[in-house]
Structures are given as structure tokens and as C-alpha cells.
Write a protein that holds these residues in place. Structure first.
Motif, short mmCIF file in Angstrom:
data_model
loop_
_atom_site.label_atom_id
_atom_site.label_comp_id
_atom_site.label_asym_id
_atom_site.label_seq_id
_atom_site.Cartn_x
_atom_site.Cartn_y
_atom_site.Cartn_z
N UNK A 105 -40.73 -25.82 4.63
CA UNK A 105 -39.48 -26.26 4.03
C UNK A 105 -39.49 -26.29 2.50
N UNK A 106 -40.67 -26.29 1.92
CA UNK A 106 -40.82 -26.33 0.46
C UNK A 106 -42.24 -25.87 0.12
N UNK A 107 -42.59 -25.99 -1.16
CA UNK A 107 -43.93 -25.66 -1.63
C UNK A 107 -44.27 -24.18 -1.45
N UNK A 108 -43.28 -23.32 -1.59
CA UNK A 108 -43.53 -21.89 -1.52
C UNK A 108 -44.59 -21.50 -2.54
N UNK A 109 -45.52 -20.68 -2.11
CA UNK A 109 -46.62 -20.26 -2.98
C UNK A 109 -47.91 -21.04 -2.74
N UNK A 110 -47.81 -22.16 -2.02
CA UNK A 110 -49.01 -22.93 -1.67
C UNK A 110 -49.89 -22.05 -0.79
N UNK A 111 -51.17 -22.02 -1.09
CA UNK A 111 -52.10 -21.19 -0.33
C UNK A 111 -53.19 -22.06 0.28
N UNK A 112 -53.53 -21.77 1.52
CA UNK A 112 -54.67 -22.40 2.18
C UNK A 112 -55.51 -21.30 2.81
N UNK A 113 -56.80 -21.56 2.91
CA UNK A 113 -57.71 -20.60 3.53
C UNK A 113 -58.27 -21.23 4.80
N UNK A 114 -58.11 -20.53 5.91
CA UNK A 114 -58.60 -20.99 7.20
C UNK A 114 -59.47 -19.89 7.78
N UNK A 115 -60.72 -20.20 8.01
CA UNK A 115 -61.67 -19.24 8.58
C UNK A 115 -61.65 -17.91 7.84
#
Length: 158
Positions: A105-115
Motif C-alpha cells: 500500500x505504500x513504501x514503494x522502493x523498499x527492498x528486502x532480501x529473502x534467501x
């Protein structure tokens, strides 16, 4: 890709962002109220600038709180028939590179790394979010930004 794990990583990233914003707001508030910030002349604007900074940092904290609340409403592990808010999307571009997106819904550009996989948060109002919203597995989507066209095929949506 396990959607629950992705959601946990997003929650953690938002909490880290909130913590950072709170620390910055606290520091700005301390600077604004410090005795050395008092104006010495009518032309001394340090106290005014410090006050504006403190206010801006407090607004940033409020925005992150709002984002955390909005994301809590988007966390759904059920598979939807069409891509929508809360969907975890696996797509492939024309060069056969795989990409992961979370439609938030928001925070476009947030990146997370999973495995070892990078997951990019996109929003429904972004060009890529508009292109993917409502699509199904197997559909192609295309969007243009700054004169450059991007194409993806949806491989999975969770």
C-alpha cells in the motif's frame, strides 16, 4: 518463495525504518530545545531551522506508523485469482531475468532480501504497479518510464 517469510522481512524492514525515524526525531528535538539553539540576534535562524527539522522528523515517524498500519491490512497469505494489494509476484523480463515484487500500500522502493532473492515493494500507483495490478499468472505487462519500456511475464502470484 514462502510469502510468510517475505511478510516477516517486510515487517522487520518497516520496524527498522521506524526505529531510525524515531532516533532522528529525538535527536532533532534535542537539538531544537538545546540552550545553544536559542537565537542570539533577530537574524539568527538556527532555532527556527532546528524546529522545522524536528517537526519534519516527527512527521516522518507518523508516516512510517501509517505505513506499518496499512501494510498490516495487506498481509494475506491466501492466493488471489488476480494480482492485487498484498500479492507476492514472480516475473521474468525479456532478458530472462527473474524479479520478485510485493504489491504494497505504500513504501514503494523498499527492498528486502529473502534467501538471496531481492524483493522490491511496489505500489498500485507506480507505473509497474499499475501494469501488474489485476493481471494473472501467464499474463504479460508493459509499462514505460522516462521513455524506456519494460516488459514482464507473470510467472507466479501468491
Amino acid at each position: 518463495m514462502n510469502k510468510l517469510i517475505v511478510i516477516e522481512h517486510i515487517k522487520f524492514a518497516l520496524e527498522a525504518k521506524l526505529n531510525e525515524a524515531q532516533q532522528a526525531a529525538q535527536s532533532a528535538h534535542e537539538d531544537a530545545t538545546h540552550e545553544q539553539s536559542v537565537a542570539e540576534t533577530q537574524y539568527d535562524s538556527l532555532s527556527i531551522e532546528s524546529g522545522y527539522l524536528a517537526q519534519g522528523q516527527s512527521e516522518r515517524v507518523n508516516e512510517v506508523h501509517k505505513s506499518i498500519s496499512l501494510f498490516a491490512q495487506s498481509y494475506d497469505v491466501n492466493v488471489l485469482p488476480k494480482i492485487g494489494l498484498g500479492s507476492l509476484i514472480k516475473a521474468i523480463d525479456i532478458d530472462d531475468n527473474t524479479h520478485w515484487f510485493y504489491l504494497g500500500p505504500s513504501e514503494g522502493g523498499l527492498k528486502v532480501v529473502v534467501k538471496g532473492e531481492l524483493i522490491l515493494v511496489i505500489t498500485p500507483s507506480s507505473p509497474i504497479g499499475k501494469a501488474m495490478n489485476g493481471k494473472r499468472v501467464g499474463d504479460e505487462c508493459e509499462y514505460t518510464v522516462a521513455g524506456q519500456t519494460y516488459n514482464y511475464e507473470i510467472l507466479a502470484a501468491m
